[in-house]
Motif scaffolding. Structure first.
Motif, mmCIF file in Angstrom:
data_model
loop_
_atom_site.group_PDB
_atom_site.id
_atom_site.type_symbol
_atom_site.label_atom_id
_atom_site.label_comp_id
_atom_site.label_asym_id
_atom_site.label_seq_id
_atom_site.Cartn_x
_atom_site.Cartn_y
_atom_site.Cartn_z
ATOM 1 N N THR A 38 -5.473 3.776 -2.110
ATOM 2 C CA THR A 38 -4.221 4.214 -2.728
ATOM 3 C C THR A 38 -3.446 3.014 -3.247
ATOM 4 O O THR A 38 -2.944 3.019 -4.373
ATOM 5 C CB THR A 38 -3.369 5.003 -1.718
ATOM 6 N N ILE A 39 -3.343 1.970 -2.445
ATOM 7 C CA ILE A 39 -2.626 0.762 -2.855
ATOM 8 C C ILE A 39 -3.297 0.145 -4.081
ATOM 9 O O ILE A 39 -2.628 -0.228 -5.055
ATOM 10 C CB ILE A 39 -2.540 -0.247 -1.694
ATOM 11 N N LEU A 40 -4.611 0.063 -4.082
ATOM 12 C CA LEU A 40 -5.329 -0.515 -5.213
ATOM 13 C C LEU A 40 -5.159 0.332 -6.471
ATOM 14 O O LEU A 40 -5.037 -0.214 -7.576
ATOM 15 C CB LEU A 40 -6.804 -0.687 -4.866
ATOM 16 N N THR A 47 3.229 -3.491 -11.020
ATOM 17 C CA THR A 47 4.098 -2.761 -10.098
ATOM 18 C C THR A 47 4.777 -3.725 -9.125
ATOM 19 O O THR A 47 4.598 -4.929 -9.207
ATOM 20 C CB THR A 47 3.296 -1.675 -9.337
ATOM 21 N N THR A 48 5.524 -3.167 -8.203
ATOM 22 C CA THR A 48 6.190 -3.946 -7.155
ATOM 23 C C THR A 48 5.864 -3.329 -5.800
ATOM 24 O O THR A 48 5.407 -2.180 -5.724
ATOM 25 C CB THR A 48 7.723 -3.925 -7.332
ATOM 26 N N ILE A 49 6.148 -4.070 -4.757
ATOM 27 C CA ILE A 49 5.943 -3.543 -3.402
ATOM 28 C C ILE A 49 6.805 -2.307 -3.200
ATOM 29 O O ILE A 49 6.345 -1.306 -2.635
ATOM 30 C CB ILE A 49 6.230 -4.625 -2.345
ATOM 31 N N ASP A 54 7.380 3.487 -2.292
ATOM 32 C CA ASP A 54 7.966 4.770 -2.708
ATOM 33 C C ASP A 54 6.883 5.800 -3.032
ATOM 34 O O ASP A 54 6.983 6.961 -2.633
ATOM 35 C CB ASP A 54 8.881 4.583 -3.926
ATOM 36 N N SER A 55 5.837 5.389 -3.722
ATOM 37 C CA SER A 55 4.732 6.302 -4.049
ATOM 38 C C SER A 55 3.996 6.760 -2.803
ATOM 39 O O SER A 55 3.629 7.930 -2.680
ATOM 40 C CB SER A 55 3.743 5.620 -4.993
ATOM 41 N N MET A 56 3.790 5.835 -1.875
ATOM 42 C CA MET A 56 3.055 6.180 -0.662
ATOM 43 C C MET A 56 3.868 7.092 0.252
ATOM 44 O O MET A 56 3.295 7.909 0.970
ATOM 45 C CB MET A 56 2.595 4.918 0.053
ATOM 46 N N LEU A 57 5.188 6.965 0.223
ATOM 47 C CA LEU A 57 6.036 7.866 1.019
ATOM 48 C C LEU A 57 5.863 9.318 0.594
ATOM 49 O O LEU A 57 5.987 10.229 1.413
ATOM 50 C CB LEU A 57 7.511 7.458 0.882
ATOM 51 N N ILE A 67 5.048 2.083 6.525
ATOM 52 C CA ILE A 67 4.357 1.984 5.242
ATOM 53 C C ILE A 67 4.638 0.638 4.589
ATOM 54 O O ILE A 67 3.723 -0.025 4.094
ATOM 55 C CB ILE A 67 4.761 3.153 4.318
ATOM 56 N N GLU A 68 5.896 0.209 4.613
ATOM 57 C CA GLU A 68 6.242 -1.065 3.982
ATOM 58 C C GLU A 68 5.525 -2.229 4.661
ATOM 59 O O GLU A 68 5.012 -3.130 3.986
ATOM 60 C CB GLU A 68 7.744 -1.289 4.008
ATOM 61 N N LYS A 69 5.440 -2.216 5.972
ATOM 62 C CA LYS A 69 4.730 -3.277 6.689
ATOM 63 C C LYS A 69 3.253 -3.298 6.290
ATOM 64 O O LYS A 69 2.685 -4.359 6.027
ATOM 65 C CB LYS A 69 4.865 -3.078 8.193
ATOM 66 N N ASP A 70 2.631 -2.119 6.242
ATOM 67 C CA ASP A 70 1.215 -2.036 5.870
ATOM 68 C C ASP A 70 0.992 -2.504 4.432
ATOM 69 O O ASP A 70 0.022 -3.214 4.151
ATOM 70 C CB ASP A 70 0.700 -0.608 6.043
ATOM 71 N N VAL A 71 1.873 -2.110 3.528
ATOM 72 C CA VAL A 71 1.741 -2.521 2.126
ATOM 73 C C VAL A 71 1.898 -4.032 2.009
ATOM 74 O O VAL A 71 1.103 -4.703 1.344
ATOM 75 C CB VAL A 71 2.754 -1.783 1.229
ATOM 76 N N ARG A 72 2.902 -4.581 2.654
ATOM 77 C CA ARG A 72 3.119 -6.041 2.588
ATOM 78 C C ARG A 72 1.926 -6.811 3.161
ATOM 79 O O ARG A 72 1.506 -7.825 2.605
ATOM 80 C CB ARG A 72 4.402 -6.432 3.312
ATOM 81 N N THR A 73 1.373 -6.331 4.267
ATOM 82 C CA THR A 73 0.207 -6.984 4.872
ATOM 83 C C THR A 73 -0.989 -6.917 3.924
ATOM 84 O O THR A 73 -1.687 -7.913 3.711
ATOM 85 C CB THR A 73 -0.142 -6.317 6.217
#
Length: 86
Positions: A38-40, A47-49, A54-57, A67-73
């Protein structure tokens, strides 16, 4: 930020695989789950983090902080191997 064109993404039902082309400095394979996929997908366009989160929410039932922690990692690790431009 955007996915580097020297990395290819292959997704199956349960797994996402990122493979560098011969032009990438990284050599190896990155395996992940559907969340990585999904992130890829979201990184195919600039895009931005915050936009990714927001999309993943909308798609996943999890607290924003998780979600934000996982995306940033994930973004950090992809940057380490040169898979993200910008």
């Amino acid at each position: 930020m955007k996915l580097n064109k020297n990395f290819l993404v292959h997704k199956t039902d349960k797994e996402t695989i990122v493979v560098p082309t011969g032009k990438a400095e990284f050599s190896g394979v990155v395996k992940g789950n559907q969340t990585l996929g999904t992130i890829l997908d979201l990184l195919k366009k600039d895009t931005t983090i915050e936009k990714i989160v927001d999309s993943m929410l909308k798609e996943y039932d999890a607290p924003r902080e998780v979600i934000e922690k996982d995306v940033r990692t994930t973004v950090s690790r992809l940057r380490e191997i040169g898979a993200i431009d910008g």
